[in-house]
Write a protein that holds these residues in place. Sequence first.
Motif, PDB file in Angstrom:
ATOM      1  N   TRP A 163       0.820  -1.211   0.000  1.00  0.00           N
ATOM      2  CA  TRP A 163       0.000   0.000   0.000  1.00  0.00           C
ATOM      3  C   TRP A 163       0.850   1.257   0.000  1.00  0.00           C
ATOM      4  O   TRP A 163       2.040   1.250   0.328  1.00  0.00           O
ATOM      5  CB  TRP A 163      -0.954   0.027   1.196  1.00  0.00           C
ATOM      6  CG  TRP A 163      -0.251   0.024   2.520  1.00  0.00           C
ATOM      7  CD1 TRP A 163       0.315   1.097   3.167  1.00  0.00           C
ATOM      8  CD2 TRP A 163      -0.021  -1.108   3.356  1.00  0.00           C
ATOM      9  NE1 TRP A 163       0.880   0.708   4.353  1.00  0.00           N
ATOM     10  CE2 TRP A 163       0.686  -0.647   4.491  1.00  0.00           C
ATOM     11  CE3 TRP A 163      -0.343  -2.460   3.268  1.00  0.00           C
ATOM     12  CZ2 TRP A 163       1.075  -1.495   5.530  1.00  0.00           C
ATOM     13  CZ3 TRP A 163       0.042  -3.296   4.287  1.00  0.00           C
ATOM     14  CH2 TRP A 163       0.733  -2.813   5.406  1.00  0.00           C
ATOM     15  N   LEU A 166      -2.040   7.516   1.767  1.00  0.00           N
ATOM     16  CA  LEU A 166      -2.606   8.714   1.153  1.00  0.00           C
ATOM     17  C   LEU A 166      -2.976   9.775   2.181  1.00  0.00           C
ATOM     18  O   LEU A 166      -3.293  10.902   1.818  1.00  0.00           O
ATOM     19  CB  LEU A 166      -3.846   8.355   0.329  1.00  0.00           C
ATOM     20  CG  LEU A 166      -3.643   7.381  -0.831  1.00  0.00           C
ATOM     21  CD1 LEU A 166      -4.955   7.152  -1.563  1.00  0.00           C
ATOM     22  CD2 LEU A 166      -2.570   7.878  -1.792  1.00  0.00           C
ATOM     23  N   LYS A 170      -6.342   6.949   4.966  1.00  0.00           N
ATOM     24  CA  LYS A 170      -6.499   6.297   3.662  1.00  0.00           C
ATOM     25  C   LYS A 170      -5.229   5.605   3.183  1.00  0.00           C
ATOM     26  O   LYS A 170      -4.125   6.117   3.351  1.00  0.00           O
ATOM     27  CB  LYS A 170      -6.938   7.320   2.602  1.00  0.00           C
ATOM     28  CG  LYS A 170      -8.396   7.696   2.660  1.00  0.00           C
ATOM     29  CD  LYS A 170      -8.765   8.579   1.461  1.00  0.00           C
ATOM     30  CE  LYS A 170     -10.250   8.931   1.486  1.00  0.00           C
ATOM     31  NZ  LYS A 170     -10.635   9.771   0.325  1.00  0.00           N
ATOM     32  N   TRP A 171      -5.439   4.440   2.589  1.00  0.00           N
ATOM     33  CA  TRP A 171      -4.393   3.705   1.881  1.00  0.00           C
ATOM     34  C   TRP A 171      -4.803   3.510   0.422  1.00  0.00           C
ATOM     35  O   TRP A 171      -5.989   3.295   0.127  1.00  0.00           O
ATOM     36  CB  TRP A 171      -4.193   2.309   2.472  1.00  0.00           C
ATOM     37  CG  TRP A 171      -3.364   2.254   3.707  1.00  0.00           C
ATOM     38  CD1 TRP A 171      -2.679   3.266   4.313  1.00  0.00           C
ATOM     39  CD2 TRP A 171      -3.122   1.084   4.499  1.00  0.00           C
ATOM     40  NE1 TRP A 171      -2.039   2.807   5.435  1.00  0.00           N
ATOM     41  CE2 TRP A 171      -2.295   1.479   5.574  1.00  0.00           C
ATOM     42  CE3 TRP A 171      -3.541  -0.244   4.412  1.00  0.00           C
ATOM     43  CZ2 TRP A 171      -1.863   0.577   6.543  1.00  0.00           C
ATOM     44  CZ3 TRP A 171      -3.117  -1.137   5.375  1.00  0.00           C
ATOM     45  CH2 TRP A 171      -2.279  -0.735   6.432  1.00  0.00           C
ATOM     46  N   LYS A 172      -3.820   3.563  -0.456  1.00  0.00           N
ATOM     47  CA  LYS A 172      -3.990   3.060  -1.815  1.00  0.00           C
ATOM     48  C   LYS A 172      -3.385   1.662  -1.813  1.00  0.00           C
ATOM     49  O   LYS A 172      -2.176   1.495  -1.694  1.00  0.00           O
ATOM     50  CB  LYS A 172      -3.279   3.952  -2.837  1.00  0.00           C
ATOM     51  CG  LYS A 172      -3.319   3.406  -4.251  1.00  0.00           C
ATOM     52  CD  LYS A 172      -2.519   4.294  -5.217  1.00  0.00           C
ATOM     53  CE  LYS A 172      -2.491   3.707  -6.624  1.00  0.00           C
ATOM     54  NZ  LYS A 172      -1.713   4.547  -7.559  1.00  0.00           N
ATOM     55  N   PHE A 197      -5.603  -1.569  -8.238  1.00  0.00           N
ATOM     56  CA  PHE A 197      -5.514  -1.107  -6.858  1.00  0.00           C
ATOM     57  C   PHE A 197      -6.902  -0.765  -6.335  1.00  0.00           C
ATOM     58  O   PHE A 197      -7.883  -0.682  -7.091  1.00  0.00           O
ATOM     59  CB  PHE A 197      -4.595   0.122  -6.740  1.00  0.00           C
ATOM     60  CG  PHE A 197      -5.126   1.351  -7.422  1.00  0.00           C
ATOM     61  CD1 PHE A 197      -5.934   2.257  -6.732  1.00  0.00           C
ATOM     62  CD2 PHE A 197      -4.831   1.616  -8.752  1.00  0.00           C
ATOM     63  CE1 PHE A 197      -6.437   3.389  -7.351  1.00  0.00           C
ATOM     64  CE2 PHE A 197      -5.324   2.751  -9.377  1.00  0.00           C
ATOM     65  CZ  PHE A 197      -6.132   3.633  -8.682  1.00  0.00           C
ATOM     66  N   ILE A 199      -8.915   1.570  -2.829  1.00  0.00           N
ATOM     67  CA  ILE A 199      -8.736   2.583  -1.791  1.00  0.00           C
ATOM     68  C   ILE A 199      -9.383   2.092  -0.499  1.00  0.00           C
ATOM     69  O   ILE A 199     -10.542   1.675  -0.499  1.00  0.00           O
ATOM     70  CB  ILE A 199      -9.370   3.925  -2.205  1.00  0.00           C
ATOM     71  CG1 ILE A 199      -8.746   4.429  -3.507  1.00  0.00           C
ATOM     72  CG2 ILE A 199      -9.191   4.953  -1.086  1.00  0.00           C
ATOM     73  CD1 ILE A 199      -7.270   4.715  -3.437  1.00  0.00           C
ATOM     74  N   SER A 216     -13.100   0.900  -5.508  1.00  0.00           N
ATOM     75  CA  SER A 216     -12.234   0.519  -6.626  1.00  0.00           C
ATOM     76  C   SER A 216     -12.502   1.431  -7.810  1.00  0.00           C
ATOM     77  O   SER A 216     -13.660   1.750  -8.118  1.00  0.00           O
ATOM     78  CB  SER A 216     -12.497  -0.936  -7.028  1.00  0.00           C
ATOM     79  OG  SER A 216     -11.830  -1.252  -8.240  1.00  0.00           O
TER      80      SER A 216
END
Length: 240
Positions: A163, A166, A170-172, A197, A199, A216
Amino acid sequence: MKGLATLKSAAPRSFQVNPARKLSVQAPQKCAPSVKHRCSANLLTNLFAKKSSAESPKQELLDLCEAIPNNGVNSDDELKEEVLEMVASLEDFNPNKKPASRDAKRGALDGLWELAFTTNDGSSAGKLGPFVGYVTQEVNVGGEKYKNNVEFGPLKLCLTANWEVLGDTKWKVVFEDVVISLFNIQLTRKEFPPDRFGIWRMTYADDDVRVLWTSSPNSETGKESLFVLTKVTDELPTLG
């Protein structure tokens, strides 16, 4: 006897007994607490009330999720709405305001987690055709890796991802590959293209419960899916 009479006459009037009257005992008056003590009592009351207020919606949510079969897959809209309302109540008491950032408290995300409920109806929810498997997540924040496991008895599907942070919540999440194994023997492995990927938006995290919303860019609806997970163990997984 004279001494006894002297003692009786010396007794306070409030304690002398008249045989013709019924005995009544007046309760002592309570002393009002000082302002300092009242403030301390109110502070303690508020602290305990806040803790119990946070624990109550969490336990209610867990009890409801436990009663829902198949991770919530194919649940009716009314039941999903009830879960969503409980989640909204729990999110107000999130003790970890930065669950996604690198300086987040260690232990808030690390470990092995099992899926308790989701509004997702795809493979992330454990659904494979007409079957719904047992779903777990292995998270190692230090190693910046996680695995999503779906088990159908001896058959196991394992998705590995990393990951990019963000923000504080939040993670991508970048998908790397998926491995299918039977009795721990690898049958096949498929790598994802670099543009695959999702979110993760994390709204609640404590020592034993996580709430996250996933989306997504490939989704047709663009809606987020809710995931409620409970911790199985704090032990950090070794991820390759």
